[in-house]
Design a protein around this motif. Sequence first.
Motif, short mmCIF file in Angstrom:
data_model
loop_
_atom_site.label_atom_id
_atom_site.label_comp_id
_atom_site.label_asym_id
_atom_site.label_seq_id
_atom_site.Cartn_x
_atom_site.Cartn_y
_atom_site.Cartn_z
N ASN A 1 0.69 -1.16 0.20
CA ASN A 1 -0.15 -0.02 0.03
C ASN A 1 1.05 0.97 0.00
N SER A 2 0.13 2.45 -0.19
CA SER A 2 1.03 3.67 -0.52
C SER A 2 1.58 4.10 0.79
N THR A 3 1.18 3.71 2.05
CA THR A 3 1.76 3.96 3.35
C THR A 3 3.15 3.33 3.54
N GLU B 1 -5.70 2.24 -6.23
CA GLU B 1 -4.96 3.17 -5.18
C GLU B 1 -5.17 4.75 -5.41
N THR B 2 -5.17 4.94 -6.95
CA THR B 2 -5.31 6.05 -7.65
C THR B 2 -6.71 6.73 -7.02
N HIS C 1 -8.43 5.70 -4.51
CA HIS C 1 -8.36 5.95 -3.01
C HIS C 1 -7.54 6.96 -2.61
N GLN C 2 -6.59 7.67 -3.27
CA GLN C 2 -5.80 8.70 -2.91
C GLN C 2 -6.44 9.85 -3.37
N MET C 3 -7.32 9.91 -4.47
CA MET C 3 -8.02 11.05 -4.82
C MET C 3 -9.11 11.35 -3.99
N ARG D 1 -9.02 10.61 -0.67
CA ARG D 1 -8.53 11.18 0.68
C ARG D 1 -8.20 12.39 0.61
N ASN D 2 -7.66 12.93 -0.64
CA ASN D 2 -7.22 14.19 -0.84
C ASN D 2 -8.38 15.24 -1.19
N ARG E 1 -13.26 4.57 -8.98
CA ARG E 1 -12.25 3.14 -9.30
C ARG E 1 -12.74 2.53 -10.48
#
Length: 408
Positions: free
Chosen positions: A95-97, A314-315, A317-319, A321-322, A336
Amino acid sequence: MTVRGKDSFLMDMRQPHELRNRLLFTFLVVAAYMLCRSILLYGVAADETTDASGAQYFLSTLVSGDRYRMTVMALGIAPYLNASLLVQIIFAFRNSTSRAKISKIQSDRWMRWVSVVFSVVMAIVQSYGLSYRPDAGPLWLVRTIVILEMFGGAMLASLMCLQNERHGVGASMPIILLNIALSLFQNMSANHFFEFPAIAILCLVAIAGTAYMENSMIKVPLQRVSIHNVHADQNYLAYKRAPMGIMPVMFASSAFLLPYYLVHMLVSFYPQNAALVSISDNMVLTRPLGVAVYLVLIVVLAVLFSFLMLNPRETAHQMQRNGDSIVGMYAGEQTRRFLTGIVLRWSLISGMLQACCMAVSLALSMREMIPAALAMNPTSMMIITSIVCSLVQEIASYYRYDAYRFFM
């Protein structure tokens, strides 16, 4: 000197000359690689029966350009490429973390150790496929020396690629470009390439198609909560029409060897099995079965690499979250699905176009309309075009950096 002239002189002195320095470093790396490619392995004799049309020869062209595997660069950059791919795949599953906690130094260290493992295994395996001169000494000693020489060459090639990534242009791409361009020139000269207009036209189509796919983008308009100015409508998420470029074609040649060696190993255990013997005889790029396996691998790897590297889930999810979103679309699951559709559609299109180009070329070879040695030329042209496009884009970015003028 006038004030204006002095200011101009100081500006010139402050210019970083990043492009010039990087191009010079890359030139030195390529020159050193060419020098090492001229150093012969101890006690190895040329094997004139080497197949110059199969996938294994094509792969060796990419990674070393050494047809007879007689130089210290016999492994070329194969260990570096395989290690780089493996590390990238491992990172893609995290994951990104977790990825954010891994520094570039750590990832390079992992890649070096994986390169060591690949180099040792490949050097040992390849040493048993070489022919040795009887006067060179005891076979075990000559083979040990050859293994050490190939291991040293592979480690030096990996170091060159890593250093060129930091201080030069294109990482491993200049070496691949050199290998394949030299081998392609020799192949075309030896097989009278221009006497076969069908393969020449196919190569031109491959060049034009690859250049278009590499330089065209799909722009998905975005709404960013942090941007509220006249440029807000110019934000977008960009995908190349060929998400992974020519990477699937390059690694399909390597992946093709896995079923090839697996079937041959099974035949050695069950020599009386007629079905296995038939599959073994047909698992080559001059027979329909081998061609079908190779083409399917191209499409499968194009899709697999695209999802691993781009990771639309992941992209999205990141969008979310931002607080960003695609214009006219809800964040989350809808985004997604939309991004997954783009990646799947264009990875399939690019993979199938590459596979179709290879299918025509290999079909011409099987019908004996062109020499078998020329069948891989469209693939070589696609790889060269892709690498040149990438190098041009990278060089252009450094040129723009050098052209920037700081305020005095």
